[in-house]
Design an enzyme around this catalytic site. Sequence first.
Site, mmCIF file in Angstrom:
data_model
loop_
_atom_site.group_PDB
_atom_site.id
_atom_site.type_symbol
_atom_site.label_atom_id
_atom_site.label_comp_id
_atom_site.label_asym_id
_atom_site.label_seq_id
_atom_site.Cartn_x
_atom_site.Cartn_y
_atom_site.Cartn_z
ATOM 1 C CE LYS A 179 -18.576 17.742 -11.034
ATOM 2 N NZ LYS A 179 -17.780 18.223 -12.106
ATOM 3 C CB SER A 228 -16.219 17.325 -14.737
ATOM 4 O OG SER A 228 -17.324 16.597 -15.024
#
Length: 783
Positions: A723, A680
Amino acid sequence: MENIEQVDISTVLPILPLKNTVIYPYMMVPLTVGREKSIKLINDLGANKVLGLISQTTDLEDPEFTDLYSMGTAAIILKIMRMPDGTMSVIVQGLKRIIVKSWLDKEPYFKAEVEIINEDEMETIESEGVKRHVISLLEKVVSISPDFSREVYVAAINTDNPGRLADLITSNLNLKLSERQQILETLKPVKRLLLVSEFLQKEIEILEVADKIQSQVKEELSKAQRQAILREQLKAIQRELGEADDKNMEVTEFRKKLNKIELPEQAKALAEREIEKLERMPTYAAEYIVSRTYLDWLLSLPWKTASTDNLSIKEASTILDEDHYNLEKPKERILDFLAVRKLKGQTKGPILCFVGPPGVGKTSLGQSIARSMNRKFIRISLGGMRDEAEIRGHRRTYVGAIPGRIIQGLRNVGVNNPVFMLDEIDKIGMDFRGDPSAALLEVLDPEQNYSFTDHYLEAPFDLSSIFFILTANLMDTVPPALRDRMEVIELPGYTEPEKVEIARRYLVPKQVKENGLSIEEVEVYDDALQDIIRFYTREAGVRNLERSIARICRKIARLKAEDTLTQLIKVDSTNLSNYLGVRRYRLEEAQEKSEIGVATGLAVTSAGGEVLLIETAQMEGKGVLSLTGQLGEVMQESAKAGLTYIRTRAKEMGLAINFYESKDLHIHVPEGAIPKDGPSAGIAIAVSVLSSLTRKPIRKDVAMTGEITLRGKVLSVGGIKEKVMAAQRAGIKKVIIPLENEKDLEEVPAFIKESLNIKLVKHMDEVLTDVFEIDLPSEIDKG
């Protein structure tokens, strides 16, 4: 005959083969003759004639020369009697030992040339000593064994010749044929007598052991008989006094239970058979306790006893909300099950598996589910379990055998439809005793568990009404076959607002009460709870948060105990350190200024979402790429993919085509003691590298996440909710995420989305237009 010494013995004799018998000189023995050749031999000779008697080495009906020993005994026929069945009974007396020198004829019966052995009958001091020793051993045998003839002993003490004494004793001992033949072939009388003494000593040892065993058996039998008599007398006394027998009371009680409860056919048949067996068995028998314990288990299980479900969906929803904040997915699954149960009636119990980090409420959620459905709750921990018998039970042949944990739990709660939690399924083990996870395959399969057979019970038990809930921290260690039987529901870590809400609703009131305080004495503000979460704990769940709150309450409780608590104690962010000390963690925040080569990435850890700074520095060199900060293989590959993308677009980005030949790049992710991995950070690494190469600073208020490909495409990643919330907490203004993750934004709270500018991208070109303080060459826009 009166004097067998005067009998003339020819050197050529007819031979009569003997089976399992050895004849010694001076020994008078009746023989049964049945073989055709042997009958002819006796008919041809008649009475008072001499023949040779030699034992066979085999049991053949028609032996050859090689099937006979070479030494035997010459004997005289004393009397012949013909029997009705065609056989003969012949009385013979041994004369002397003979050795076959050569075989002459086989038909019509054996004939051989023999050598007659004349023994030395002279007595010596040695022979006298051995003879006395043998007589003493024989006396001991006679005293121990009641079967040994007293007449033989009398004859032995009146026999002076040592050779004859040896033959006499041997003929009356229980010896093998080979041992008897060994005595016959030992020609020296003293040596023969010594051999007999060895056999006597062996016989004495055997008789002593047998006598000891017989005494023990007799003692045990006497004890058992005495106990049996006393028990019968006790029963008679109890009958006279009108008191019931304990055994009869137990049997009667078991019969009452059997008639009272409803059992499946197989279990009922087993119970009836065991009661009949118990009735016939004496109470002092070892098997009695085993049988009684088995019946106790069999008749105390809830075979068809079930609790009544609470089918009010509204009421169940209220209970679930009271006990747990959020956790919408598992709550919806429970309410769906209750709806189907309400409409259809009887249904198979679901098998759910809650997967999530420690402290998120997996176990307590199981208890809440049981309360909302009005069902009993059972929990067993599978962590460290290695024995298959823990699930299936032990067979009754083992001492101390009991059923498995499944059956034990059902007996404890008394119903067959509880909520059954199997905790820590991912920490189950296996060894030489079996694999418990394999035993669970039947328990957790709705197509099989209606007839689960415990090794101890030996009767199938229906587990299909049980609501099974399993918990695990990770699914990696759960066997695929077991995973396939479960409906997996993931419980991710709580977000910061959720933790604050949980603490305010549940944890603070609970700890205030447990520490002897009241709500009127303590007030913990939200900013204090937020600081505890940010600076004193680092977790996905709320266990350490609860411990911190408990620590605050204990310090206040001490003030109360010392009578120094005079007013309401207010705990906020300004005085929190007075109770918890200095801060343990620091909060990652957005950078103070935009810098070259420093990109802001987003990551997910077991404690939730975090901001991740990625640094790149360039140096003169030979094209070496260095990666530090404990980066995993996947993260290293993402960095290489990002660099390759930049090299393929070097000209468009204003870089020299061969820039990498004279530049060394060093990529570092701070907090190097913490391992990091995953794809990611791909676009953040690429942006950091490009910034270092172009010397363009990256905007401090932009964070990004997404996997990069060699062609610059941005692929979806996980943990978007965590996130995005981490970015908002760190003061980020803009978040770049993959377009494929648009669906995940539904889980992000509305106030978070309103405070952030969230950009969805599908290619790196779209990323580069928003991350730099100074725009890159316009050719990128055309790409």
